[in-house]
Design a protein around this motif. Structure first.
Motif, mmCIF file in Angstrom:
data_model
loop_
_atom_site.group_PDB
_atom_site.id
_atom_site.type_symbol
_atom_site.label_atom_id
_atom_site.label_comp_id
_atom_site.label_asym_id
_atom_site.label_seq_id
_atom_site.Cartn_x
_atom_site.Cartn_y
_atom_site.Cartn_z
ATOM 1 N N SER A 70 0.982 -1.096 -0.048
ATOM 2 C CA SER A 70 0.123 -0.064 0.168
ATOM 3 C C SER A 70 0.736 1.135 -0.176
ATOM 4 N N PHE A 71 1.933 1.291 0.716
ATOM 5 C CA PHE A 71 2.865 2.334 0.556
ATOM 6 C C PHE A 71 3.840 2.264 -0.445
ATOM 7 N N LEU A 72 4.541 1.170 -0.666
ATOM 8 C CA LEU A 72 5.596 1.062 -1.507
ATOM 9 C C LEU A 72 5.280 1.223 -2.976
ATOM 10 N N GLN A 73 3.971 1.194 -3.342
ATOM 11 C CA GLN A 73 3.574 1.468 -4.459
ATOM 12 C C GLN A 73 3.219 3.026 -4.861
ATOM 13 N N GLU A 74 3.382 3.796 -4.013
ATOM 14 C CA GLU A 74 3.364 5.228 -3.899
ATOM 15 C C GLU A 74 4.356 5.611 -4.362
ATOM 16 N N SER A 75 4.304 6.898 -5.672
ATOM 17 C CA SER A 75 5.663 7.484 -6.119
ATOM 18 C C SER A 75 6.041 8.534 -5.144
ATOM 19 N N ARG A 76 7.017 9.081 -5.541
ATOM 20 C CA ARG A 76 7.446 10.291 -4.665
ATOM 21 C C ARG A 76 6.480 11.449 -5.106
ATOM 22 N N GLY A 77 6.359 11.789 -6.397
ATOM 23 C CA GLY A 77 5.434 12.777 -6.856
ATOM 24 C C GLY A 77 4.138 12.620 -6.286
ATOM 25 N N ARG A 78 3.588 11.337 -6.474
ATOM 26 C CA ARG A 78 2.135 11.197 -5.497
ATOM 27 C C ARG A 78 2.225 11.645 -4.125
ATOM 28 N N MET A 79 3.231 11.147 -3.448
ATOM 29 C CA MET A 79 3.185 11.544 -1.995
ATOM 30 C C MET A 79 3.533 13.062 -1.978
ATOM 31 N N LEU A 80 4.201 13.859 -2.665
ATOM 32 C CA LEU A 80 4.133 15.276 -2.787
ATOM 33 C C LEU A 80 2.836 15.918 -2.854
ATOM 34 N N TYR A 81 2.154 15.557 -3.763
ATOM 35 C CA TYR A 81 0.597 15.717 -3.911
ATOM 36 C C TYR A 81 -0.017 15.716 -2.689
ATOM 37 N N TYR A 82 -0.018 14.398 -2.128
ATOM 38 C CA TYR A 82 -0.822 14.249 -0.861
ATOM 39 C C TYR A 82 -0.376 15.123 0.123
ATOM 40 N N TYR A 83 0.807 15.433 0.186
ATOM 41 C CA TYR A 83 1.411 16.437 1.374
ATOM 42 C C TYR A 83 1.052 17.670 1.113
ATOM 43 N N SER A 84 0.464 18.154 0.063
ATOM 44 C CA SER A 84 -0.303 19.373 -0.204
ATOM 45 C C SER A 84 -1.735 19.401 0.120
ATOM 46 N N ILE A 85 -2.307 18.361 0.291
ATOM 47 C CA ILE A 85 -3.453 18.391 0.311
ATOM 48 C C ILE A 85 -4.397 17.864 1.472
ATOM 49 N N ALA A 86 -3.315 17.104 2.110
ATOM 50 C CA ALA A 86 -3.961 16.379 3.607
ATOM 51 C C ALA A 86 -2.885 16.396 4.551
ATOM 52 N N SER A 87 -3.374 16.235 5.877
ATOM 53 C CA SER A 87 -2.316 16.069 7.016
ATOM 54 C C SER A 87 -1.897 14.674 6.996
ATOM 55 N N PRO A 88 -0.729 14.691 7.801
ATOM 56 C CA PRO A 88 -0.247 13.413 7.886
ATOM 57 C C PRO A 88 -0.982 12.155 8.582
ATOM 58 N N GLN A 89 -1.898 12.742 9.478
ATOM 59 C CA GLN A 89 -2.865 12.002 10.419
ATOM 60 C C GLN A 89 -4.138 11.514 9.492
ATOM 61 N N GLU A 90 -4.450 12.333 8.565
ATOM 62 C CA GLU A 90 -5.557 12.033 7.545
ATOM 63 C C GLU A 90 -5.187 11.161 6.671
ATOM 64 N N PHE A 91 -3.826 11.103 6.161
ATOM 65 C CA PHE A 91 -3.445 10.337 5.161
ATOM 66 C C PHE A 91 -3.031 8.826 5.836
ATOM 67 N N ILE A 92 -2.616 8.763 7.048
ATOM 68 C CA ILE A 92 -2.322 7.443 7.471
ATOM 69 C C ILE A 92 -3.736 6.679 8.051
ATOM 70 N N LEU A 93 -4.532 7.426 8.521
ATOM 71 C CA LEU A 93 -5.903 6.955 8.783
ATOM 72 C C LEU A 93 -6.640 6.236 7.620
ATOM 73 N N ALA A 94 -6.514 7.162 6.475
ATOM 74 C CA ALA A 94 -7.113 6.520 5.461
ATOM 75 C C ALA A 94 -6.598 5.099 4.717
ATOM 76 N N LYS A 95 -5.058 5.193 5.097
ATOM 77 C CA LYS A 95 -4.189 3.862 4.666
ATOM 78 C C LYS A 95 -4.814 2.823 5.785
ATOM 79 N N LEU A 96 -4.792 3.153 7.023
ATOM 80 C CA LEU A 96 -5.153 2.192 7.847
ATOM 81 C C LEU A 96 -6.843 1.531 7.711
#
Length: 220
Positions: A70-96
């Motif tokens: 679930s994390f290993l398939q996320e590219s660096r560019g996509r992670m930068l996009y997530y960084y700009s639209i969501a908080s780390p808590q929101e991102f990790i909770l969605a993954k969980l």
């Protein structure tokens, strides 16, 4: 402040990607079918203790294959996009939430496949099903945390093995012990409940670690 709408949007994104690509889902289905069929050819109908051990070892490898990607398939560019639209808590909770749902489906499919090929030696089907669901949730939480750490360490999957071994082995042994109650083994009064509460406590600890540690990984 954590936004439930953003969590739901990120969760829906992962779910839609899985529905469209379906690589992980069908790959895990193939793994379950092949593994259980080979066990059927090798041992046919094992006794209860062997069946129980084989089931949980199989669950371990299912969770590694299903959740770790679930994390290993996320590219660096996509992670930068997530960084700009969501908080780390929101991102990790969605993954969980997504990984918990995925493991619930895989756990029940694994239980059905084991029962079909290797029989169902447990005496309390509903109790064992509940333990299977609890085990799937526990494993998904642990490997989500480990996959998050590995993804931020240059995709070094070896970190998952090094960090995961002392965490997952006690959890796996505890699940095997708890599930013996469904096979008719007698315990002292309240012993099963204590083990379930201990497992729940470990889940809460892992969830807390996700919420505390992931924001530091997020900034990397």
């Amino acid at each position: 402040m954590i936004s439930a709408q953003k969590i739901a949007t990120l969760f829906k994104k992962d779910l839609l990607l899985e529905i469209r690509q379906q690589y992980t889902f069908y790959g895990i289905l193939l793994y379950i079918a092949c593994t259980v069929y080979i066990l059927f050819l090798a041992v046919n109908e094992p006794d209860a203790s062997v069946w129980n051990a084989l089931f949980w070892v199989n669950m371990l490898f299912i969770s590694i294959n299903a959740v770790a990607k679930s994390f290993l398939q996320e590219s660096r560019g996509r992670m930068l996009y997530y960084y700009s639209i969501a908080s780390p808590q929101e991102f990790i909770l969605a993954k969980l939430f997504y990984n918990v749902l995925l493991m619930l489906v895989m756990s029940l499919l694994s239980l059905l496949t084991f029962g079909f090929f290797l029989g169902a030696p447990f005496l309390h089907a509903l109790q064992f099903t509940g333990i299977t669901i609890l085990g799937g949730v526990s494993m998904s939480l642990v490997f989500t945390l480990l996959a998050a750490i590995a993804s931020r360490a240059n995709q070094n999957a070896a970190i998952m093995v090094i960090m995961g071994f002392p965490i997952i082995i006690p959890q796996l042994l505890l699940l095997i012990r708890i599930s013996k109650a469904a096979f008719g083994e007698m315990f002292k009064d309240g012993a099963v409940l204590q083990m379930v509460l201990l497992l729940g406590g470990l889940d809460v600890l892992v969830l807390a670690l996700c919420m505390i540690l992931f924001p530091f990984l997020w900034k990397d």
